[in-house]
Motif scaffolding. Sequence first.
Motif, PDB file in Angstrom:
ATOM      1  N   ASN A 414       1.055  -1.218   0.324  1.00 25.27           N
ATOM      2  CA  ASN A 414       0.026  -0.138  -0.042  1.00 25.27           C
ATOM      3  C   ASN A 414       0.793   1.313  -0.046  1.00 25.27           C
ATOM      4  OD1 ASN A 414      -2.855  -1.169   0.491  1.00 25.27           O
ATOM      5  ND2 ASN A 414      -1.593  -2.107   2.010  1.00 25.27           N
ATOM      6  N   LYS A 415       0.622   2.231  -0.995  1.00 27.34           N
ATOM      7  CA  LYS A 415       1.254   3.529  -0.786  1.00 27.34           C
ATOM      8  C   LYS A 415       0.326   4.646  -0.487  1.00 27.34           C
ATOM      9  CE  LYS A 415       4.379   2.180  -4.721  1.00 27.34           C
ATOM     10  NZ  LYS A 415       4.986   2.637  -5.881  1.00 27.34           N
ATOM     11  N   PRO A 416       0.938   5.537   0.154  1.00 25.69           N
ATOM     12  CA  PRO A 416      -0.018   6.618   0.905  1.00 25.69           C
ATOM     13  C   PRO A 416      -0.430   7.589  -0.424  1.00 25.69           C
ATOM     14  CG  PRO A 416       2.310   7.074   1.318  1.00 25.69           C
ATOM     15  CD  PRO A 416       2.356   5.753   0.755  1.00 25.69           C
ATOM     16  N   VAL A 417      -1.508   8.157  -0.076  1.00 24.48           N
ATOM     17  CA  VAL A 417      -1.870   9.240  -1.124  1.00 24.48           C
ATOM     18  C   VAL A 417      -1.161  10.601  -0.662  1.00 24.48           C
ATOM     19  CG1 VAL A 417      -3.953  10.689  -1.621  1.00 24.48           C
ATOM     20  CG2 VAL A 417      -4.249   8.308  -1.225  1.00 24.48           C
ATOM     21  N   SER A 418      -0.892  10.845   0.557  1.00 24.56           N
ATOM     22  CA  SER A 418      -0.196  12.077   1.080  1.00 24.56           C
ATOM     23  C   SER A 418       0.673  11.647   2.100  1.00 24.56           C
ATOM     24  CB  SER A 418      -1.110  13.258   1.222  1.00 24.56           C
ATOM     25  OG  SER A 418      -0.591  14.316   1.468  1.00 24.56           O
ATOM     26  N   ALA A 419       1.709  12.298   2.397  1.00 24.73           N
ATOM     27  CA  ALA A 419       2.710  12.255   3.666  1.00 24.73           C
ATOM     28  C   ALA A 419       2.859  13.516   4.168  1.00 24.73           C
ATOM     29  CB  ALA A 419       3.855  11.451   3.331  1.00 24.73           C
ATOM     30  N   LEU A 420       2.608  13.500   5.620  1.00 29.96           N
ATOM     31  CA  LEU A 420       3.059  14.937   6.335  1.00 29.96           C
ATOM     32  C   LEU A 420       4.245  14.603   6.992  1.00 29.96           C
ATOM     33  CD1 LEU A 420      -0.056  14.707   5.779  1.00 29.96           C
ATOM     34  CD2 LEU A 420      -0.397  15.750   8.131  1.00 29.96           C
ATOM     35  N   LYS A 421       5.210  15.500   6.532  1.00 24.56           N
ATOM     36  CA  LYS A 421       6.532  15.603   6.497  1.00 24.56           C
ATOM     37  C   LYS A 421       6.934  16.327   7.837  1.00 24.56           C
ATOM     38  CE  LYS A 421       7.511  12.697   3.125  1.00 24.56           C
ATOM     39  NZ  LYS A 421       8.101  11.390   3.456  1.00 24.56           N
ATOM     40  N   GLY A 422       8.065  16.124   8.393  1.00 22.57           N
ATOM     41  CA  GLY A 422       8.699  16.970   9.393  1.00 22.57           C
ATOM     42  C   GLY A 422       8.893  16.493  10.820  1.00 22.57           C
ATOM     43  N   HIS A 423       8.240  15.510  11.213  1.00 27.49           N
ATOM     44  CA  HIS A 423       8.334  14.777  12.365  1.00 27.49           C
ATOM     45  C   HIS A 423       9.910  13.943  12.568  1.00 27.49           C
ATOM     46  CE1 HIS A 423       4.046  14.883  11.376  1.00 27.49           C
ATOM     47  NE2 HIS A 423       3.962  15.307  12.675  1.00 27.49           N
ATOM     48  N   THR A 436     -14.359  20.648   7.817  1.00 26.56           N
ATOM     49  CA  THR A 436     -13.976  20.406   6.398  1.00 26.56           C
ATOM     50  C   THR A 436     -12.602  19.530   6.302  1.00 26.56           C
ATOM     51  OG1 THR A 436     -12.368  22.291   6.542  1.00 26.56           O
ATOM     52  CG2 THR A 436     -14.468  22.821   5.865  1.00 26.56           C
ATOM     53  N   GLY A 437     -11.958  19.162   7.372  1.00 25.46           N
ATOM     54  CA  GLY A 437     -10.857  18.327   7.264  1.00 25.46           C
ATOM     55  C   GLY A 437      -9.844  18.985   6.493  1.00 25.46           C
ATOM     56  N   SER A 438      -9.632  20.467   6.127  1.00 23.60           N
ATOM     57  CA  SER A 438      -8.437  21.022   5.664  1.00 23.60           C
ATOM     58  C   SER A 438      -7.335  21.219   6.532  1.00 23.60           C
ATOM     59  CB  SER A 438      -9.047  22.513   5.135  1.00 23.60           C
ATOM     60  OG  SER A 438      -9.445  23.236   6.093  1.00 23.60           O
ATOM     61  N   ARG A 439      -7.581  20.968   7.675  1.00 24.23           N
ATOM     62  CA  ARG A 439      -6.358  21.003   8.536  1.00 24.23           C
ATOM     63  C   ARG A 439      -6.067  19.773   9.364  1.00 24.23           C
ATOM     64  NH1 ARG A 439      -5.835  25.015   6.211  1.00 24.23           N
ATOM     65  NH2 ARG A 439      -5.588  26.946   6.712  1.00 24.23           N
ATOM     66  N   VAL A 440      -4.840  19.460   9.743  1.00 22.83           N
ATOM     67  CA  VAL A 440      -4.490  18.366  10.565  1.00 22.83           C
ATOM     68  C   VAL A 440      -3.493  18.919  11.526  1.00 22.83           C
ATOM     69  CG1 VAL A 440      -3.026  16.373  10.565  1.00 22.83           C
ATOM     70  CG2 VAL A 440      -4.683  16.459   8.795  1.00 22.83           C
ATOM     71  N   TYR A 452      -0.915  21.104   9.621  1.00 20.01           N
ATOM     72  CA  TYR A 452      -0.878  20.944   8.145  1.00 20.01           C
ATOM     73  C   TYR A 452      -2.257  21.211   7.436  1.00 20.01           C
ATOM     74  CZ  TYR A 452       3.376  17.954   9.454  1.00 20.01           C
ATOM     75  OH  TYR A 452       4.422  17.488  10.181  1.00 20.01           O
ATOM     76  N   ASP A 453      -1.641  22.080   6.282  1.00 20.25           N
ATOM     77  CA  ASP A 453      -2.975  22.310   5.543  1.00 20.25           C
ATOM     78  C   ASP A 453      -3.080  21.214   4.329  1.00 20.25           C
ATOM     79  OD1 ASP A 453      -4.828  23.191   3.617  1.00 20.25           O
ATOM     80  OD2 ASP A 453      -3.394  24.912   2.926  1.00 20.25           O
ATOM     81  N   THR A 454      -4.337  20.438   4.696  1.00 20.20           N
ATOM     82  CA  THR A 454      -4.689  19.304   3.892  1.00 20.20           C
ATOM     83  C   THR A 454      -5.923  19.525   3.164  1.00 20.20           C
ATOM     84  OG1 THR A 454      -5.786  18.378   5.694  1.00 20.20           O
ATOM     85  CG2 THR A 454      -3.752  17.441   5.491  1.00 20.20           C
ATOM     86  N   SER A 455      -6.299  20.793   2.694  1.00 20.28           N
ATOM     87  CA  SER A 455      -7.299  21.081   1.555  1.00 20.28           C
ATOM     88  C   SER A 455      -6.883  20.550   0.288  1.00 20.28           C
ATOM     89  CB  SER A 455      -7.459  22.732   1.443  1.00 20.28           C
ATOM     90  OG  SER A 455      -5.996  23.080   1.101  1.00 20.28           O
ATOM     91  N   SER A 456      -5.707  20.432  -0.083  1.00 19.37           N
ATOM     92  CA  SER A 456      -5.336  19.465  -1.099  1.00 19.37           C
ATOM     93  C   SER A 456      -4.450  18.281  -0.735  1.00 19.37           C
ATOM     94  CB  SER A 456      -4.851  20.244  -2.295  1.00 19.37           C
ATOM     95  OG  SER A 456      -3.618  20.983  -1.809  1.00 19.37           O
ATOM     96  N   VAL A 461       3.121  16.990   2.046  1.00 19.29           N
ATOM     97  CA  VAL A 461       2.956  18.191   2.853  1.00 19.29           C
ATOM     98  C   VAL A 461       3.828  18.772   3.848  1.00 19.29           C
ATOM     99  CG1 VAL A 461       0.955  19.200   3.944  1.00 19.29           C
ATOM    100  CG2 VAL A 461       0.430  17.309   2.245  1.00 19.29           C
ATOM    101  N   GLY A 462       4.203  19.686   3.740  1.00 15.89           N
ATOM    102  CA  GLY A 462       4.953  20.483   4.944  1.00 15.89           C
ATOM    103  C   GLY A 462       3.932  21.087   6.016  1.00 15.89           C
TER     104      GLY A 462
END
Length: 552
Positions: A414-423, A436-440, A452-456, A461-462
Amino acid sequence: MQESRPTGSAELPPRPGEGRAGAGRQLRVLLTPLAGPGRRPPRKRLRGGGAGGRGAGQGLCPEPGQGRDGAWDADSDGSDGGDAAADGYSQLSAYERKRLKNITENAKFFAALKMHESAARLHQITTKKQSSVAKRAKPKKAENESVRRRSMRLQRVEPLGVPVPEMPAQPEAEEYPQVPAGPLPMVPEDEMANGNLAEDLLTTWMRISEMKAGDTEKCTCDMKRYRDSLSSMVLSEDNVKKVVKYRVCSMAIHPSESLLFVAAGDKSGQIGLWNVDCKSDEGARVFVPHNYPVSCMHFSPFNPAHLLSLSNDSLRCGDVTRAVFDEICRNEESMSSFDFLEDNASTAIVGHWGGDVAVVDRRTPGTSSELSADIGFKRTRTVHVHPVNKQYFMAAGLVDVCIYDVRYLKSKGNKPVSALKGHTKSVASAYFSPVTGSRVVTVCADDKLRVYDTSSLPSAVGALSTVRHNNNTGRWLTRFRAVWDPKQEDCFVVGSMARPRQIEVFRDTGKLLHSFQNLDCLGSVCSINVVHPSKNILVGGNSSGRLHVFRE
């Protein structure tokens, strides 16, 4: 020219036989005082006055009546020469012969006193004592030695009829029988003493679940009104209660607007239900549907009469209408968290401590999952479903936070759609914003909160904003989880290690909006917090099983 003679010097006549060679030669003798008693007198230094005779720098032979060192013997008159020759001391002066005689007499005297034997015997005794001390061996413990004494407190003995308070330790298997698999009756732990009171509590839960709340549209109010609402929420002594026995690991708040009803799960598997509006001691009861820490809890958004709780080995649904804890899923791989994939709460995504995720369908008979998927994580702490696009879910593990599409999940690869980087260290939690789910927002062990901005959803994602925050909770506190306020899209709540003890509210920009404090009623760290979906109510749980309710 005649040489002047210094004071304390004397001239010696020329030696016989020197003749004219010694004429004109003057000798000076420097006289020094005799040494103290018992010491050998110093030599006399003779200095030649001229260049004749034996030559400059040569010493003179002692005169008759002098010792070898040139000192005169005051006690000698020259008449003991025969005795000295007989003793073999003819070459010694009278002074040295006298000295040897005194030594001999002293030796005879000490021999008569036997001083040498006494000294030798004393030395032998001293040596034996020192050697025995150095070689002394440690005593060996006796085989039948009695057990070390322990205080009555450590032995948990009740002295003089005074009960010993329970220590906050992890319950052992011997003390608490293992919860069996399968459905369990919804019976409180203290059924015999408070059966009627528990029935009243469950009846209250059923009654408020039947009352349908109005469909209020979720919206975000302006920041001034929101801050005013936070300031209006206070903590009183009546709204603090010990609901479970041990450390709070998860909480859920009933969506009812008519009555405040809270559930808390602790590290021993207990679930406490508390009717906060009931001001008597009968407002809370404890149930034991799990063997291990209750790490995640949710009231069903479709039917609030159902309380779903997850522990290491089982996912259960507490159905108050049937007064039973049903077993939805059982797995020995240690489950960590879950979230609903649909609004009707019929399916759920479940995370495992081993890193995998599973899809569970409550409508399918049995307690096995529909699908187990390897997402490449070594550990999965939390999973959360997007509030709008339900096909997306987010998993947080060690240093990984990724978003996946449940429609394309498979057992491996399985491959992710998006990865939240920096940790840079392990992530304790990650949650989508509620509307809206546009923030994490994530909580990381590197002492940072990240938004994080997850609107797209690009592949990487930085961080939109970062907040320095002490997340070092240690081993005795539950790790912090930052949760969004359901009534405010861009604000989240998190526990704090700061003093005085407090619960903090941040904006998605990283700005601190408010700190909930009460010096009289809040003196501990509230690691787990939950916010009411429609009312201005915040509940915080600490490591001793105590809940704190801030309300208007």
